[in-house]
Design a protein around this motif. Structure first.
Motif, PDB file in Angstrom:
ATOM      1  N   ALA A 104      58.276 139.861  61.204  1.00  0.00           N
ATOM      2  CA  ALA A 104      58.397 141.327  61.981  1.00  0.00           C
ATOM      3  C   ALA A 104      60.067 141.829  61.533  1.00  0.00           C
ATOM      4  N   LYS A 105      61.063 140.836  61.677  1.00  0.00           N
ATOM      5  CA  LYS A 105      62.224 141.422  61.163  1.00  0.00           C
ATOM      6  C   LYS A 105      62.432 141.647  59.627  1.00  0.00           C
ATOM      7  N   GLN A 106      61.699 141.022  58.790  1.00  0.00           N
ATOM      8  CA  GLN A 106      61.454 141.340  57.188  1.00  0.00           C
ATOM      9  C   GLN A 106      60.698 142.491  57.249  1.00  0.00           C
ATOM     10  N   ILE A 107      59.546 142.972  57.959  1.00  0.00           N
ATOM     11  CA  ILE A 107      59.004 144.162  57.951  1.00  0.00           C
ATOM     12  C   ILE A 107      59.793 145.449  58.134  1.00  0.00           C
ATOM     13  N   GLN A 108      60.685 145.213  59.251  1.00  0.00           N
ATOM     14  CA  GLN A 108      61.758 146.097  59.775  1.00  0.00           C
ATOM     15  C   GLN A 108      62.436 146.812  58.413  1.00  0.00           C
ATOM     16  N   ALA A 109      63.234 145.661  57.662  1.00  0.00           N
ATOM     17  CA  ALA A 109      63.834 145.630  56.782  1.00  0.00           C
ATOM     18  C   ALA A 109      63.409 146.289  55.449  1.00  0.00           C
ATOM     19  N   GLU A 110      62.042 145.897  55.249  1.00  0.00           N
ATOM     20  CA  GLU A 110      61.424 146.720  54.171  1.00  0.00           C
ATOM     21  C   GLU A 110      60.885 148.164  54.546  1.00  0.00           C
ATOM     22  N   GLU A 111      60.962 148.239  55.872  1.00  0.00           N
ATOM     23  CA  GLU A 111      60.429 149.951  56.175  1.00  0.00           C
ATOM     24  C   GLU A 111      61.654 150.705  56.109  1.00  0.00           C
ATOM     25  N   LYS A 112      62.763 150.243  56.241  1.00  0.00           N
ATOM     26  CA  LYS A 112      64.220 150.870  56.289  1.00  0.00           C
ATOM     27  C   LYS A 112      64.587 151.060  54.835  1.00  0.00           C
ATOM     28  N   SER A 113      64.076 150.136  53.799  1.00  0.00           N
ATOM     29  CA  SER A 113      64.309 150.281  52.414  1.00  0.00           C
ATOM     30  C   SER A 113      63.416 151.249  51.646  1.00  0.00           C
ATOM     31  N   ILE A 114      62.329 151.305  52.364  1.00  0.00           N
ATOM     32  CA  ILE A 114      61.228 152.362  51.915  1.00  0.00           C
ATOM     33  C   ILE A 114      61.637 153.551  52.298  1.00  0.00           C
ATOM     34  N   SER A 115      62.164 153.962  53.475  1.00  0.00           N
ATOM     35  CA  SER A 115      62.548 155.128  53.953  1.00  0.00           C
ATOM     36  C   SER A 115      63.965 155.559  52.993  1.00  0.00           C
ATOM     37  N   THR A 116      64.832 154.764  52.705  1.00  0.00           N
ATOM     38  CA  THR A 116      66.045 154.993  51.774  1.00  0.00           C
ATOM     39  C   THR A 116      65.468 155.577  50.583  1.00  0.00           C
ATOM     40  N   LEU A 117      64.785 154.730  50.039  1.00  0.00           N
ATOM     41  CA  LEU A 117      64.025 155.191  48.640  1.00  0.00           C
ATOM     42  C   LEU A 117      63.271 156.381  48.764  1.00  0.00           C
ATOM     43  N   GLU A 118      62.508 156.908  49.814  1.00  0.00           N
ATOM     44  CA  GLU A 118      61.776 158.014  49.775  1.00  0.00           C
ATOM     45  C   GLU A 118      62.892 159.145  50.059  1.00  0.00           C
ATOM     46  N   SER A 119      63.916 159.049  50.646  1.00  0.00           N
ATOM     47  CA  SER A 119      65.176 160.112  50.631  1.00  0.00           C
ATOM     48  C   SER A 119      65.722 160.221  49.532  1.00  0.00           C
ATOM     49  N   ARG A 120      65.862 159.033  48.682  1.00  0.00           N
ATOM     50  CA  ARG A 120      66.588 159.330  47.337  1.00  0.00           C
ATOM     51  C   ARG A 120      65.548 159.923  46.394  1.00  0.00           C
ATOM     52  N   ARG A 121      64.386 159.504  46.487  1.00  0.00           N
ATOM     53  CA  ARG A 121      63.337 160.336  45.600  1.00  0.00           C
ATOM     54  C   ARG A 121      63.300 161.859  45.778  1.00  0.00           C
ATOM     55  N   ALA A 122      63.433 162.363  47.077  1.00  0.00           N
ATOM     56  CA  ALA A 122      63.266 163.579  47.464  1.00  0.00           C
ATOM     57  C   ALA A 122      64.630 164.175  46.927  1.00  0.00           C
ATOM     58  N   THR A 123      65.708 163.472  46.999  1.00  0.00           N
ATOM     59  CA  THR A 123      67.016 164.199  46.350  1.00  0.00           C
ATOM     60  C   THR A 123      66.868 164.345  44.875  1.00  0.00           C
ATOM     61  N   LEU A 124      66.250 163.201  44.036  1.00  0.00           N
ATOM     62  CA  LEU A 124      66.156 163.450  42.655  1.00  0.00           C
ATOM     63  C   LEU A 124      65.246 164.613  42.203  1.00  0.00           C
ATOM     64  N   LEU A 125      64.091 164.803  43.102  1.00  0.00           N
ATOM     65  CA  LEU A 125      63.204 165.777  42.711  1.00  0.00           C
ATOM     66  C   LEU A 125      63.715 167.180  43.141  1.00  0.00           C
ATOM     67  N   SER A 126      64.675 167.127  43.758  1.00  0.00           N
ATOM     68  CA  SER A 126      65.413 168.438  44.167  1.00  0.00           C
ATOM     69  C   SER A 126      66.255 168.868  43.016  1.00  0.00           C
ATOM     70  N   GLU A 127      67.110 167.648  42.576  1.00  0.00           N
ATOM     71  CA  GLU A 127      67.912 168.010  41.387  1.00  0.00           C
ATOM     72  C   GLU A 127      67.017 168.060  40.118  1.00  0.00           C
ATOM     73  N   LEU A 128      66.188 167.464  40.102  1.00  0.00           N
ATOM     74  CA  LEU A 128      65.290 167.726  38.974  1.00  0.00           C
ATOM     75  C   LEU A 128      64.851 169.505  38.779  1.00  0.00           C
ATOM     76  N   GLU A 129      64.520 169.847  39.992  1.00  0.00           N
ATOM     77  CA  GLU A 129      63.959 171.282  39.958  1.00  0.00           C
ATOM     78  C   GLU A 129      65.134 172.466  39.528  1.00  0.00           C
ATOM     79  N   ALA A 130      66.278 171.820  40.455  1.00  0.00           N
ATOM     80  CA  ALA A 130      67.496 172.860  39.961  1.00  0.00           C
ATOM     81  C   ALA A 130      67.765 172.652  38.421  1.00  0.00           C
ATOM     82  N   LEU A 131      67.805 171.466  37.825  1.00  0.00           N
ATOM     83  CA  LEU A 131      67.985 171.454  36.487  1.00  0.00           C
ATOM     84  C   LEU A 131      66.967 172.144  35.578  1.00  0.00           C
TER      85      LEU A 131
END
Length: 204
Positions: free
Chosen positions: A104-131
């Motif tokens: 259960a602890k491992q799943i929680q860590a994975e979910e947090k990591s996925i959330s971070t990656l999704e946030s980074r992906r949204a940022t990169l998409l925004s930067e790509l659109e601006a570029l």
């Protein structure tokens, strides 16, 4: 004298106009956008792999939960038969509970990591659109003549030296000789004269 200088300036510009199209062919404004798109593709692949790992962990947790329920039933049956069986089943139950907690602890860590990656992906998409928007804006603007000339001279290995907004000399880089050759410019000689000299120096 002023008219002669203006005429010579015009002659110099004509001598180098044929090089401008070649310079424009060397420009590649989409290189950064291509690199960013490649990085986003890699990020999407990593996200899919993490989702698969999360699903596998959840399946393992479900199987352990079923095992836990089975162990509980076995423990209740063993209590009626013998106290030793009860102790053994308690040990197994504790082990399964510990495994359940760790997963259960491992799943929680994975979910947090996925959330971070999704946030980074949204940022990169925004930067790509601006570029892309910036590239479209730059593409709609006509080329700056002074910048094109400066880049053209630099591509030939020529560095201009100004005094009071007037070109007074230049430094010509020779690849074959591995040397930098100075050349003073004077209004007493025609632009064609200097164009021929510069061409020979760049070719030597």
């Amino acid at each position: 004298m002023l008219a002669e200088s203006v005429e010579m300036d015009h002659d110099t510009e004509s001598a180098f106009e044929s090089i401008v199209p070649h310079l424009l062919e060397q420009l590649d404004v989409l290189e950064d956008a291509a690199s960013l798109s490649s990085y986003l593709t890699t990020l999407n692949t990593l996200t899919h792999e993490r989702d698969a790992a999360k699903q596998d962990a959840m399946d393992t947790l479900k199987r352990l939960s079923l095992s836990l329920e089975k162990a509980k039933r076995e423990t209740e049956a063993a209590q009626a038969a013998h106290a030793a069986h009860k102790h053994a089943n308690h040990v197994e139950l504790a082990s399964i509970e510990d495994a359940k907690f760790r997963i259960a602890k491992q799943i929680q860590a994975e979910e947090k990591s996925i959330s971070t990656l999704e946030s980074r992906r949204a940022t990169l998409l925004s930067e790509l659109e601006a570029l892309k928007a910036e590239e479209e804006l730059e593409a709609s603007r006509p080329p700056d003549e002074s910048v094109l000339k400066l880049n053209m001279y630099k591509s030939l290995g020529i560095d201009l030296v100004y005094e009071n907004d007037t070109i007074v000399r230049c430094h010509v880089r020779s690849v074959k000789k591995n040397d930098i050759m100075p050349l003073d410019l004077s209004v007493h000689y025609s632009r064609y004269f200097y164009a021929n000299i510069l061409w020979e120096m760049c070719s030597s």
